[in-house]
Structures are given as structure tokens and as C-alpha cells.
Write an enzyme that holds these catalytic residues in place. Sequence first.
Site, PDB file in Angstrom:
ATOM      1  N   LYS A 186       1.026  -1.122   0.273  1.00  0.00           N
ATOM      2  CA  LYS A 186       0.128   0.092  -0.005  1.00  0.00           C
ATOM      3  C   LYS A 186       0.778   0.812   0.199  1.00  0.00           C
ATOM      4  O   LYS A 186       1.107   2.077  -1.162  1.00  0.00           O
ATOM      5  CB  LYS A 186      -0.859   0.314   1.243  1.00  0.00           C
ATOM      6  CG  LYS A 186      -1.986  -0.925   1.377  1.00  0.00           C
ATOM      7  CD  LYS A 186      -3.240  -0.237   2.780  1.00  0.00           C
ATOM      8  CE  LYS A 186      -2.512  -0.323   3.943  1.00  0.00           C
ATOM      9  NZ  LYS A 186      -1.836  -1.302   4.736  1.00  0.00           N
ATOM     10  N   ARG A 215      -8.926   1.636   9.421  1.00  0.00           N
ATOM     11  CA  ARG A 215      -9.148   0.612   9.458  1.00  0.00           C
ATOM     12  C   ARG A 215      -9.920  -0.547  10.279  1.00  0.00           C
ATOM     13  O   ARG A 215      -9.528  -1.349  10.471  1.00  0.00           O
ATOM     14  CB  ARG A 215      -7.600   0.336  10.549  1.00  0.00           C
ATOM     15  CG  ARG A 215      -6.450   0.260   9.790  1.00  0.00           C
ATOM     16  CD  ARG A 215      -5.325   0.304  10.485  1.00  0.00           C
ATOM     17  NE  ARG A 215      -4.083  -0.073  10.491  1.00  0.00           N
ATOM     18  CZ  ARG A 215      -3.541   0.171   9.934  1.00  0.00           C
ATOM     19  NH1 ARG A 215      -3.327   1.334   9.624  1.00  0.00           N
ATOM     20  NH2 ARG A 215      -2.052  -0.311   9.838  1.00  0.00           N
ATOM     21  N   ARG A 244      11.555  -6.888   6.190  1.00  0.00           N
ATOM     22  CA  ARG A 244      10.939  -5.360   5.128  1.00  0.00           C
ATOM     23  C   ARG A 244      11.752  -4.569   6.151  1.00  0.00           C
ATOM     24  O   ARG A 244      12.359  -4.905   6.756  1.00  0.00           O
ATOM     25  CB  ARG A 244       9.706  -5.120   5.651  1.00  0.00           C
ATOM     26  CG  ARG A 244       9.902  -3.515   5.819  1.00  0.00           C
ATOM     27  CD  ARG A 244       7.835  -3.516   5.517  1.00  0.00           C
ATOM     28  NE  ARG A 244       7.339  -3.441   6.341  1.00  0.00           N
ATOM     29  CZ  ARG A 244       5.963  -3.048   6.174  1.00  0.00           C
ATOM     30  NH1 ARG A 244       5.176  -2.562   5.246  1.00  0.00           N
ATOM     31  NH2 ARG A 244       4.786  -2.792   7.524  1.00  0.00           N
ATOM     32  N   ARG A 295      11.361  -1.742  11.190  1.00  0.00           N
ATOM     33  CA  ARG A 295      10.119  -0.687  12.018  1.00  0.00           C
ATOM     34  C   ARG A 295      10.071  -2.137  13.379  1.00  0.00           C
ATOM     35  O   ARG A 295      10.102  -3.305  13.025  1.00  0.00           O
ATOM     36  CB  ARG A 295       9.332  -0.882  10.810  1.00  0.00           C
ATOM     37  CG  ARG A 295       9.032   0.173  10.982  1.00  0.00           C
ATOM     38  CD  ARG A 295       7.924   0.370   9.795  1.00  0.00           C
ATOM     39  NE  ARG A 295       6.403  -0.175  10.029  1.00  0.00           N
ATOM     40  CZ  ARG A 295       5.432   0.018   9.447  1.00  0.00           C
ATOM     41  NH1 ARG A 295       5.650   0.568   8.009  1.00  0.00           N
ATOM     42  NH2 ARG A 295       4.335  -0.365   9.996  1.00  0.00           N
ATOM     43  N   ARG A 307      -0.895  -8.100  13.942  1.00  0.00           N
ATOM     44  CA  ARG A 307      -1.040  -6.799  12.760  1.00  0.00           C
ATOM     45  C   ARG A 307      -1.769  -7.811  11.468  1.00  0.00           C
ATOM     46  O   ARG A 307      -2.838  -7.274  11.402  1.00  0.00           O
ATOM     47  CB  ARG A 307       0.281  -6.317  12.076  1.00  0.00           C
ATOM     48  CG  ARG A 307       0.877  -5.535  13.235  1.00  0.00           C
ATOM     49  CD  ARG A 307       1.927  -5.482  12.663  1.00  0.00           C
ATOM     50  NE  ARG A 307       2.099  -3.948  11.606  1.00  0.00           N
ATOM     51  CZ  ARG A 307       2.743  -3.422  11.189  1.00  0.00           C
ATOM     52  NH1 ARG A 307       3.751  -4.364  10.665  1.00  0.00           N
ATOM     53  NH2 ARG A 307       2.106  -3.064   9.707  1.00  0.00           N
TER      54      ARG A 307
HETATM   55  P1  AMP Z   1       1.251   1.301   9.091  1.00  0.00           P
HETATM   56  O1  AMP Z   1       2.342   1.976   9.082  1.00  0.00           O
HETATM   57  O2  AMP Z   1      -0.040   1.576   8.510  1.00  0.00           O
HETATM   58  O3  AMP Z   1       1.539  -0.912   9.154  1.00  0.00           O
HETATM   59  O4  AMP Z   1       0.556   1.061  10.909  1.00  0.00           O
HETATM   60  C1  AMP Z   1       1.704   1.736  11.610  1.00  0.00           C
HETATM   61  C2  AMP Z   1       0.713   1.232  13.563  1.00  0.00           C
HETATM   62  O5  AMP Z   1       0.406   2.629  13.238  1.00  0.00           O
HETATM   63  C3  AMP Z   1      -0.626   0.197  13.313  1.00  0.00           C
HETATM   64  O6  AMP Z   1      -0.313  -1.119  13.329  1.00  0.00           O
HETATM   65  C4  AMP Z   1      -1.624   0.879  14.205  1.00  0.00           C
HETATM   66  O7  AMP Z   1      -1.027   0.820  15.654  1.00  0.00           O
HETATM   67  C5  AMP Z   1      -1.456   2.289  14.067  1.00  0.00           C
HETATM   68  N1  AMP Z   1      -2.426   3.039  12.821  1.00  0.00           N
HETATM   69  C6  AMP Z   1      -2.303   3.478  11.686  1.00  0.00           C
HETATM   70  N2  AMP Z   1      -3.443   3.713  11.068  1.00  0.00           N
HETATM   71  C7  AMP Z   1      -3.841   3.554  11.995  1.00  0.00           C
HETATM   72  C8  AMP Z   1      -5.896   2.830  12.192  1.00  0.00           C
HETATM   73  N3  AMP Z   1      -5.912   3.676  11.055  1.00  0.00           N
HETATM   74  N4  AMP Z   1      -5.880   3.288  13.224  1.00  0.00           N
HETATM   75  C9  AMP Z   1      -5.957   3.002  14.601  1.00  0.00           C
HETATM   76  N5  AMP Z   1      -4.550   3.029  14.812  1.00  0.00           N
HETATM   77  C10 AMP Z   1      -3.187   2.916  13.286  1.00  0.00           C
END
Ligand code: AMP
Length: 239
Positions: free
Chosen positions: A18, A93, A132, A165, A176
Site C-alpha cells: 500500500k 482501519r 522488510r 520497524r 497485525r
Molecule cells: P502502518 O504504518 O499503517 O502499518 O501502521 C502502523 C501502526 O500504527 C498500526 O499497527 C497501528 O498501531 C497504528 N495505526 C496506523 N493507522 C491506524 C488507524 N487507522 N487506526 C488505528 N491505529 C492505526
Amino acid sequence: MRNRWYGIVLLGGPGSGKGTQAVLLASTLNIPHISTGDLFRGNLKQGTPLGLLAKSYMDRGELVPDEVTVGMVRVRLSEPDCDKGFILDGFPRTIAQAEALDKVLLEFGKALTGVPYLHVSDALLLERLSSRWTCRVCGAVFNKVTPPPREGCKKENCDGELYRRPDDEPETQKNRIRVYEKQTAPLIIFYAKRGLVVEISGEQDVQHVQLDMLRAVNLEIVVDEPSQKARASLVEDDC
Ligand code: AMP
């Protein structure tokens, strides 16, 4: 290209590509790429209360509470660079976040225009996450499919350091994916009911996914055969 407003939500599991595709599409359409994960990580880097709160959830692979996340997105969507539209990556989400997004857009007199969904099998998601590497400076992502250069990022003259990360560690990754299946995957049906979802195989190479993404947002593409590179000429269609 004519002036068209784009409200795009990009769906797909963690590791589906994404982020990479959102950056490419945002640059083609000249609209901002808004990643809630990046917004949380940016806040954390600056040591804001929002960042510190988010960290406790991110470290466990859990979702940050909806009210906090929606508030942050609302502020971001009010910024002037969203006048021509936006690509949301990692938001919504949950169904509650999707409903909150509808309300915010309604206030702005807008509605979503497309929801490309990047489908990748769970096994491949895990494989990608476990390999990653992310650039500290530009956020570029490398994995087995796009292996990281030994000497650092090297993307468009960037020379940022690559790191793993914390939430890409094995137990957090599995959580996740579980959280995604339970809370986020239902959004595919939520948006499909409105005819907004276009499913794309995220298991193709980056350029082919990119071409499918352009089609998904209703851009007609003149492909540069036979290379099939995404150096496509873009012409907006009339739908
Ligand atoms: P990402 O970089 O999109 O994989 O997000 C990393 C982490 O940020 C996720 O595992 C959540 O802990 C938090 N996070 C990101 N976007 C959201 C969202 N829309 N709602 C809740 N937590 C989020």
C-alpha cells in the site's frame, strides 16, 4: 489533465505494498499521500503526547483508539493541500473509522471516489514483513521483492539509513495480520456495497500493480509496450 477531485482509500493488509503504491499514485495525481502510520511515527519522533500514546499500541500491533485516530485525520484533511483530494493509506482501519470519515467528508461536501484493494495472501504478507527494511529519511520500503541496497536507501538520491520497524518483529507482525483480518478486512464489503472497491493483485511486480491502480481510479493508460513500464501516458476518462 482536467481538474478532478480524488478521494481515495487504499485497502490491503500490512505488507501488501500500500505504502509504495500510495506514493506512486499520489505523485501521478499530484495529491497528498496521507498515511496514519507515518503521522503517528512522525509524532513519536517529535515526542508529542499523541506520538507517545500511539507508541504503546503500535508496539503491540494493536490499533490506536478510533477517537484519537479520527481526530488526527480530520485535522490533516482540513489542510489546504487536500483541496484537490487525497490518498488515505492505513485509514480507515475499522468500520467506525470509515463511518467517521464519511461524516468528515460530508462536512466538506465531498465523498470518496475509489477504493483500490491490494490483495496478497497471508503467507506472502508474512514473508514480506519479515524481510522488510524501511528508510529512516524518505520512508522507502525494501524487502525480498525489492531488495535493499547494501549501502543504504539510494532512492531518488536519498542516502538514508535503513532500519527494521519495531512492529515488523515476528510476534507483532502476526498480531497485525490478525487485527487486520478481524477489524479492517470487513471494510472491503463495506465499500464494495457502494461499488467503490476495485480488487488488484498485490502479488504482481510494482509496475504492474501501479498500472492496475491507475485503472482502478479511472485513468486511461497508454502503456509503453513491450516494456509495460508505468511510464504510461495518462488521460482522464469521462466517468
Ligand atoms: P502502518 O504504518 O499503517 O502499518 O501502521 C502502523 C501502526 O500504527 C498500526 O499497527 C497501528 O498501531 C497504528 N495505526 C496506523 N493507522 C491506524 C488507524 N487507522 N487506526 C488505528 N491505529 C492505526
